[in-house]
Write a protein that holds these residues in place. Sequence first.
Motif, PDB file in Angstrom:
ATOM      1  N   LYS A 112      12.366  -7.541 -31.260  1.00 24.50           N
ATOM      2  CA  LYS A 112      12.037  -8.115 -29.956  1.00 24.50           C
ATOM      3  C   LYS A 112      13.282  -8.825 -29.435  1.00 24.50           C
ATOM      4  CE  LYS A 112       8.304 -10.687 -30.782  1.00 24.50           C
ATOM      5  NZ  LYS A 112       7.032 -11.372 -30.768  1.00 24.50           N
ATOM      6  N   VAL A 146       3.695 -11.203 -24.251  1.00 21.51           N
ATOM      7  CA  VAL A 146       4.132 -10.051 -25.042  1.00 21.51           C
ATOM      8  C   VAL A 146       2.926  -9.163 -25.365  1.00 21.51           C
ATOM      9  CG1 VAL A 146       5.187  -9.305 -27.220  1.00 21.51           C
ATOM     10  CG2 VAL A 146       6.113 -11.284 -25.993  1.00 21.51           C
ATOM     11  N   ARG A 147       1.815  -9.793 -25.719  1.00 19.32           N
ATOM     12  CA  ARG A 147       0.580  -9.060 -26.032  1.00 19.32           C
ATOM     13  C   ARG A 147       0.132  -8.228 -24.837  1.00 19.32           C
ATOM     14  NH1 ARG A 147      -2.359 -13.302 -27.752  1.00 19.32           N
ATOM     15  NH2 ARG A 147      -3.378 -13.629 -25.761  1.00 19.32           N
ATOM     16  N   SER A 163       1.871  -5.465 -34.929  1.00 21.77           N
ATOM     17  CA  SER A 163       1.714  -6.906 -35.097  1.00 21.77           C
ATOM     18  C   SER A 163       3.036  -7.653 -35.095  1.00 21.77           C
ATOM     19  CB  SER A 163       0.994  -7.190 -36.423  1.00 21.77           C
ATOM     20  OG  SER A 163       0.877  -8.584 -36.642  1.00 21.77           O
ATOM     21  N   ASP A 164       3.003  -8.828 -34.459  1.00 19.06           N
ATOM     22  CA  ASP A 164       4.103  -9.775 -34.569  1.00 19.06           C
ATOM     23  C   ASP A 164       4.143 -10.262 -36.020  1.00 19.06           C
ATOM     24  OD1 ASP A 164       6.172 -11.504 -33.891  1.00 19.06           O
ATOM     25  OD2 ASP A 164       4.856 -13.011 -33.002  1.00 19.06           O
ATOM     26  N   MET A 220       3.369 -15.846 -36.619  1.00 20.02           N
ATOM     27  CA  MET A 220       2.192 -16.300 -35.864  1.00 20.02           C
ATOM     28  C   MET A 220       1.553 -17.458 -36.620  1.00 20.02           C
ATOM     29  SD  MET A 220       0.315 -12.719 -34.801  1.00 20.02           S
ATOM     30  CE  MET A 220       0.327 -12.058 -36.476  1.00 20.02           C
ATOM     31  N   MET A 225       6.591  -6.461 -35.431  1.00 21.13           N
ATOM     32  CA  MET A 225       7.550  -6.842 -34.384  1.00 21.13           C
ATOM     33  C   MET A 225       8.076  -8.241 -34.694  1.00 21.13           C
ATOM     34  SD  MET A 225       5.256  -5.967 -30.977  1.00 21.13           S
ATOM     35  CE  MET A 225       3.927  -7.104 -31.399  1.00 21.13           C
ATOM     36  N   THR A 226       9.363  -8.453 -34.439  1.00 21.83           N
ATOM     37  CA  THR A 226       9.912  -9.796 -34.577  1.00 21.83           C
ATOM     38  C   THR A 226      11.217  -9.930 -33.802  1.00 21.83           C
ATOM     39  OG1 THR A 226      10.453 -11.596 -36.098  1.00 21.83           O
ATOM     40  CG2 THR A 226      11.254  -9.403 -36.690  1.00 21.83           C
ATOM     41  N   ASP A 286       0.395 -15.012 -40.780  1.00 27.33           N
ATOM     42  CA  ASP A 286       1.460 -14.236 -40.148  1.00 27.33           C
ATOM     43  C   ASP A 286       1.220 -12.736 -40.329  1.00 27.33           C
ATOM     44  OD1 ASP A 286       2.633 -13.350 -42.583  1.00 27.33           O
ATOM     45  OD2 ASP A 286       4.171 -14.892 -42.560  1.00 27.33           O
ATOM     46  N   GLU A 331      -0.654 -10.322 -31.599  1.00 29.59           N
ATOM     47  CA  GLU A 331       0.506 -11.054 -31.057  1.00 29.59           C
ATOM     48  C   GLU A 331       0.023 -12.382 -30.507  1.00 29.59           C
ATOM     49  OE1 GLU A 331       3.651 -12.592 -29.897  1.00 29.59           O
ATOM     50  OE2 GLU A 331       4.142 -10.533 -30.426  1.00 29.59           O
ATOM     51  N   ASP A 347       1.831 -14.504 -28.620  1.00 31.97           N
ATOM     52  CA  ASP A 347       2.386 -14.746 -27.286  1.00 31.97           C
ATOM     53  C   ASP A 347       1.651 -13.856 -26.281  1.00 31.97           C
ATOM     54  OD1 ASP A 347       3.982 -14.437 -24.899  1.00 31.97           O
ATOM     55  OD2 ASP A 347       5.695 -15.238 -26.006  1.00 31.97           O
TER      56      ASP A 347
END
Length: 118
Positions: free
Chosen positions: A99, A13-14, A53-54, A57, A81-82, A61, A8, A10
Motif C-alpha cells: 500500500k 481503503v476498504r 486483508s490488511d 489492524m 496488504m500493508t 491483525d 481492512e 481504514d
Amino acid sequence: MAKLLIVEDDESVRTLAARALERAGHMIDIAADGAQGLALIRAARGGYDLVVSDIRMPEMDGIQMAKAAASLFPAMKILLMTGYADQRERAEELNVVQKPFTLAEIRARVEQALACFA
C-alpha cells in the motif's frame, strides 16, 4: 465472478478496494478488523474464493486472522496488504500487496491470486 472478503480497518481503503473489485465483477463482503473477518469466514464455512486483508489492524491483525482461517480451512486463499516494511517481513511467506495501491493494481493482484491458487 469470485466471492471475496475484504478485511481492512481504514474505511477509505476498504471502500476503495470494494468498489474496484465489485466493478471487476466480484461479489464482496467487508469486515473492519481481523476478528470480524474471521467471524465472517467461519459463518461462510470458508466459502470465500479469496480473502484480501490488511495486516496491521486493532483487535486481531491480518496475519493472526490468516493463520486462524488457514487452520480451519487449509485451502483458504489469502492476499495481505500493508504499507509497513516490518509487516511485510512478518508475512514474507505470504502473498502481500504494497500500500498504497491503485485501483488497477489491486484488481490485477486479486486476479493474479485467484489464477495462481485456482
